[in-house]
Design an enzyme around this catalytic site. Sequence first.
Site, short mmCIF file in Angstrom:
data_model
loop_
_atom_site.label_atom_id
_atom_site.label_comp_id
_atom_site.label_asym_id
_atom_site.label_seq_id
_atom_site.Cartn_x
_atom_site.Cartn_y
_atom_site.Cartn_z
CE1 TYR A 52 -2.28 3.38 2.38
CE2 TYR A 52 -3.67 2.30 0.82
CZ TYR A 52 -3.39 3.49 1.51
OH TYR A 52 -4.28 4.44 1.59
CG ASP A 77 5.72 3.78 0.35
OD1 ASP A 77 4.64 3.47 0.15
OD2 ASP A 77 6.20 4.34 1.40
CE LYS A 105 2.48 5.12 7.96
NZ LYS A 105 1.07 4.71 8.33
P1 KE4 Z 1 -0.65 8.77 3.93
O1 KE4 Z 1 -1.29 9.03 2.97
O2 KE4 Z 1 -1.81 7.61 5.13
O3 KE4 Z 1 0.02 9.32 5.09
O4 KE4 Z 1 0.55 7.28 3.69
C1 KE4 Z 1 -0.09 6.47 2.86
C2 KE4 Z 1 1.11 5.26 3.09
C3 KE4 Z 1 1.99 5.16 2.15
N1 KE4 Z 1 2.94 4.08 2.13
C4 KE4 Z 1 3.02 3.27 3.15
C5 KE4 Z 1 4.06 2.33 3.34
C6 KE4 Z 1 1.89 3.51 4.41
O5 KE4 Z 1 2.01 2.51 5.10
C7 KE4 Z 1 0.87 4.47 4.02
C8 KE4 Z 1 -0.23 4.53 4.94
N2 KE4 Z 1 -0.30 3.38 6.01
C9 KE4 Z 1 -1.60 3.17 6.33
C10 KE4 Z 1 -1.56 2.24 7.44
N3 KE4 Z 1 -1.27 0.90 6.84
C11 KE4 Z 1 -2.40 4.49 6.93
C12 KE4 Z 1 -3.46 4.25 7.87
C13 KE4 Z 1 -4.85 4.95 7.17
O6 KE4 Z 1 -5.04 4.71 5.88
O7 KE4 Z 1 -5.47 5.16 8.06
#
Ligand code: KE4
Length: 426
Positions: free
Chosen positions: A142, A237, A265
């Site tokens: 993701y 990523d 994060k």
């Molecule tokens: P954000 O756009 O949510 O800040 O980041 C996206 C993203 C990109 N790359 C990786 C490896 C990530 O884990 C994420 C976001 N992680 C999820 C949890 N697995 C965010 C939680 C959510 O979607 O509310």
Amino acid sequence: MSRSSDLFSKSRKLIPGGVNSPVRAFHSVGGEPLFISRAFGSKIVDADGNIYIDYVGSWGPMILGHAHEEVLTAIADAAQKGTSFGAPTEMEFTLARMVIEAVPSMEMVRMVNSGTEATMSAIRLARGVTDRDKIVKFNGCYHGHADGLLVKAGSGVLTLGIPDSPGVPEDYAKNTLVSEYNDLDSVKVHFDRNPDEIAAVILEPIPGNMGVMIPVDGFLEGLRKLTEKSGALLIFDEVMSGFRVALGGAQELFGIDPDITTLGKVIGGGLPVGAYGGKARYMSQMAPEGPIYQAGTLSGNPLAMAAGIATLNILKRPGTYESLEMTSAALADGLAEVNSSLGVKLAFNRIGSMFTTFFTKGPVNDLAGAKYSDAERFGEYFMGMLEEGIYLAPSQFEAAFVSLAHTDEDVTRTLEAHEKALKMIL
Ligand code: KE4
């Protein structure tokens, strides 16, 4: 009715699903989401005053624990001087320098407001510098919700069983080629079939969004060789693994030199920050220095920069990752002991302070392996742990996170809860 339940029934009339991010909705584990009123250290407190040991950590950012006083002070001090200027500040330079010093492959970096923005921009950069359109991603990884990346994605997409999101035009999706994590041949086939058309390979070097996966020997090195040979960029990523598994992330642990790295994060210390960076020869192609455009009103926001600087200053202190490792290893060993005492076989993947217990005997080295997990059993386990005051991610396909604020007592309580929850369901 509990206050959480009351808030949930009211919120869902105004906010889709009552949440501002789908995976928070508890859909895959049943029940209703808890509304959180505050948090401190390793604990979160719900709207009814119930206290939980928190292993979600806001999905990764809260590596120091919640409401760390040095972070709160930094934010408060910054706020006194104003909350946003829309102009460059010294703190953006300071955080950029800290990130570049820590992340081995980085020579330049650009701050954005989320991981999604970071990966979206990294893909545009790769396409811009290679003049190619196709990208390779991995089933179950993701990278946020940018159109071209919502193909066979992990995290909430996987959790909710959404095959591929409506609203993503076929024209976008067709340029996204999908491979299987830990399977180099599944990548080679794309390069063979699309010579000179692939702009980049993007992956979570240590996936957390199909549960935690560990790269098998040679996999990351193989991707580096494949991309170098074909002129495609390698994008790590590290939004989740960055500053989490080591100060320099997975690329430090595994000694791989990606062309672009995305972050998020932890570097925001709980405030909205994402970043993408890498070799200067690529990053200098970004506007206004170069022609590839990306922008953001609140990029480099002073409060977020202050929180990120305070957080990285603490992470840089000697012994930090050793302490995280000690607590995480104690928890992992304890969980294994309980499982074996109950004669239960549960796959368990951990790197540093991120881990996942899969409700399948395993091994789990890819999405197919993760999908053997008994999601219903996981849901029962999740609820059992919640009843015992342990707050895990409400999805089998997520990572749990230990923070510097988790104590030996937290570990003991977690192990007791684990044993009780397993006995209830097995
Ligand atoms: P954000 O756009 O949510 O800040 O980041 C996206 C993203 C990109 N790359 C990786 C490896 C990530 O884990 C994420 C976001 N992680 C999820 C949890 N697995 C965010 C939680 C959510 O979607 O509310």
